[in-house]
Design an enzyme around this catalytic site. Structure first.
Site, PDB file in Angstrom:
ATOM      1  NE  ARG A  94      35.696-110.903-110.026  1.00 57.22           N
ATOM      2  CZ  ARG A  94      34.799-110.250-110.760  1.00 57.22           C
ATOM      3  NH1 ARG A  94      34.811-110.370-112.071  1.00 57.22           N
ATOM      4  NH2 ARG A  94      33.902-109.483-110.172  1.00 57.22           N
ATOM      5  CG  ASP A 167      37.682-111.926-113.911  1.00 54.42           C
ATOM      6  OD1 ASP A 167      36.469-111.638-113.821  1.00 54.42           O
ATOM      7  OD2 ASP A 167      38.592-111.131-113.601  1.00 54.42           O
ATOM      8  CG  ASP A 168      32.236-112.721-113.225  1.00 56.09           C
ATOM      9  OD1 ASP A 168      32.254-113.003-114.443  1.00 56.09           O
ATOM     10  OD2 ASP A 168      31.710-111.675-112.775  1.00 56.09           O
ATOM     11  CG  ASP A 257      28.702-107.247-123.840  1.00 57.68           C
ATOM     12  OD1 ASP A 257      28.786-105.997-123.929  1.00 57.68           O
ATOM     13  OD2 ASP A 257      28.115-107.806-122.899  1.00 57.68           O
ATOM     14  CG  HIS A 281      27.081-111.833-112.486  1.00 54.33           C
ATOM     15  ND1 HIS A 281      26.581-110.568-112.627  1.00 54.33           N
ATOM     16  CD2 HIS A 281      28.395-111.756-112.778  1.00 54.33           C
ATOM     17  CE1 HIS A 281      27.557-109.756-112.978  1.00 54.33           C
ATOM     18  NE2 HIS A 281      28.684-110.449-113.095  1.00 54.33           N
TER      19      HIS A 281
HETATM   20  N1  UDP Z   1      37.234-106.030-115.897  1.00 56.33           N
HETATM   21  C1  UDP Z   1      38.292-105.421-116.543  1.00 56.33           C
HETATM   22  N2  UDP Z   1      38.712-104.193-116.110  1.00 56.33           N
HETATM   23  C2  UDP Z   1      38.122-103.565-115.053  1.00 56.33           C
HETATM   24  C3  UDP Z   1      37.037-104.197-114.407  1.00 56.33           C
HETATM   25  C4  UDP Z   1      36.599-105.429-114.864  1.00 56.33           C
HETATM   26  O1  UDP Z   1      38.847-105.976-117.484  1.00 56.33           O
HETATM   27  O2  UDP Z   1      38.534-102.477-114.707  1.00 56.33           O
HETATM   28  C5  UDP Z   1      36.769-107.338-116.367  1.00 56.33           C
HETATM   29  C6  UDP Z   1      36.620-108.346-115.244  1.00 56.33           C
HETATM   30  O3  UDP Z   1      37.835-108.993-115.001  1.00 56.33           O
HETATM   31  C7  UDP Z   1      35.542-109.258-115.779  1.00 56.33           C
HETATM   32  C8  UDP Z   1      34.676-108.317-116.628  1.00 56.33           C
HETATM   33  O4  UDP Z   1      35.499-107.187-116.928  1.00 56.33           O
HETATM   34  O5  UDP Z   1      36.074-110.261-116.604  1.00 56.33           O
HETATM   35  C9  UDP Z   1      33.416-107.890-115.900  1.00 56.33           C
HETATM   36  O6  UDP Z   1      33.768-107.288-114.676  1.00 56.33           O
HETATM   37  P1  UDP Z   1      32.890-107.433-113.365  1.00 56.33           P
HETATM   38  O7  UDP Z   1      32.517-108.862-113.157  1.00 56.33           O
HETATM   39  O8  UDP Z   1      33.620-106.761-112.235  1.00 56.33           O
HETATM   40  O9  UDP Z   1      31.626-106.520-113.676  1.00 56.33           O
HETATM   41  P2  UDP Z   1      30.196-106.835-114.333  1.00 56.33           P
HETATM   42  O10 UDP Z   1      30.217-106.076-115.619  1.00 56.33           O
HETATM   43  O11 UDP Z   1      30.057-108.312-114.531  1.00 56.33           O
HETATM   44  O12 UDP Z   1      29.247-106.309-113.344  1.00 56.33           O
HETATM   45 MN    MN Z   2      30.832-109.989-113.574  1.00 53.64          MN
END
Ligand code: UDP
Ligand code: MN
Length: 342
Positions: A94, A167-168, A257, A281
């Site tokens: 990423r 980071d996305d 959050d 997203h």
């Molecule tokens: N992240 C983290 N530790 C983890 C998995 C994810 O710090 O074990 C962070 C990741 O780098 C990103 C955020 O948490 O900034 C959200 O992760 P992800 O996009 O995989 O999942 P989402 O919650 O968006 O589905």
């Molecule tokens: Mn994400």
């Protein structure tokens, strides 16, 4: 220089300065409009206030100008602290696209909060990786731990704004700077976008008997990015600094959050101001219109299935080279970048 030319120059500079000042004074006097987008029947009085640039730029109350006070000079980039939450496993997947694109526009103020030492990326970010020593798992505790470190890091800085991203996220840096320029960092501001249509309702675990029952509050989705003014961060300090953010997250057993929303909206009674141009997203990215890209503050991406991605719809690089579409988006926004086709 001939004196006529000089006088002409002087008067145009004066005219420009006057126009600029009156625009600033005009804008400052319009308070954040009371219009909400993410409303649900019955929740109107509790819905967070929405911020729209048009309302500020084209106010309806001309008498507002009579009580003019000076607007603070628009926020400058070096006054913003940008933190990006990441994790060891994601570094090589990423971070490269971020480092190639928007990080180049905010190298000094962007810091990556992760959970390991990574020499390669420490070099690539000019020493801007912070090992939080939080666990590298995606559980509530680990994520609150990271946010807690991010928050403390900001408090130690001299910046006026704290902006958190995942980071996305793709951050449209000049647009973020422009947004924050509309607000005074010496006032308490919590700017972001909820991803649910009603405030979150949770069972109150506070010990005082009077406070039992349900509490409800809005929170800005971390995956879309959000910003806090320094004045607000200072108000939060007694509750959330020095690792206390993590303890609150533990107590209410909710993600980082949500914990942020709980502290700001519920404990401090400071309302979230909705900024629609933040995008996670959780929204379908393809519905963002290209002619509005310049105006959006963040973008994101995710995978729907093995062969379907939730990404911004934009022509440009091949999807193999640019699966997230961030390279193409970056070239659309900043075509002068060396890696962009001419
Ligand atoms: N992240 C983290 N530790 C983890 C998995 C994810 O710090 O074990 C962070 C990741 O780098 C990103 C955020 O948490 O900034 C959200 O992760 P992800 O996009 O995989 O999942 P989402 O919650 O968006 O589905
Ligand atoms: Mn994400």
């Amino acid at each position: 220089m001939p004196s006529r030319l000089k006088r002409l120059l002087q008067s145009s500079v004066l005219l420009a300065a006057l126009t600029y000042t009156s625009v600033l004074v005009y804008q400052r006097n319009v308070s954040v409009p009371d219009i909400s987008t993410n409303q649900v029947e019955g929740w109107h009085e509790r819905a967070p206030q929405s911020w729209r640039e048009e309302d500020v730029a084209a106010p309806t109350a001309p008498e507002a100008r009579l009580t003019a006070t000076a607007k603070p000079p628009g926020t400058r980039l070096h006054e913003i602290f940008i933190s990006v939450k990441t994790t060891s496993n994601y570094h090589k997947w990423r971070l490269p696209v971020i480092l190639k694109t928007w990080f180049q526009l905010a190298k000094q103020q962007t810091w990556f909060f992760t959970d390991s030492d990574d020499e390669e990326f420490q070099k690539k970010t000019n020493g801007h990786m912070v090992n939080t020593n939080c666990s590298s798992s995606h559980n509530r505790k680990a994520l609150c731990c990271k946010m807690s470190v991010e928050f403390d890091f900001f408090l130690e800085s001299d910046k006026k704004w704290f902006c958190h991203f995942d980071d996305d996220n793709f951050v449209n840096v000049p647009r973020l700077e422009r947004l924050l320029g509309e607000f005074n960092s010496q006032e308490e501001w919590y700017l972001g976008k909820p991803s649910i249509r009603a405030p979150l309702e949770i069972l109150n675990r506070e010990t005082k008997p009077l406070n039992k029952g349900n509490v409800s509050f809005w929170f800005a989705t971390g995956g879309a990015g959000f910003c806090l003014s320094r004045a607000l961060a200072l108000k939060m300090m007694p509750l959330a600094s020095g690792g206390k953010f993590m303890s609150i997250g533990e107590k209410i057993r909710l993600p980082d959050d949500v914990t942020m929303g709980y502290i700001i909206e519920h404990l401090l009674k400071k309302p979230l101001t909705v900024v629609d141009q933040f995008h996670s997203h959780l929204e379908p990215m393809k519905f963002l219109r290209q002619d509005t890209f310049h105006d959006q503050i963040t973008f994101s991406y995710s995978r729907y299935s093995k062969d379907e991605m939730n990404v911004v719809k934009i022509d440009g690089f091949n999807t193999r080279v640019d699966p997230t579409r961030f390279l193409s988006l970056h070239c659309f926004l900043f075509p002068y970048f060396p890696f962009c086709p001419r």
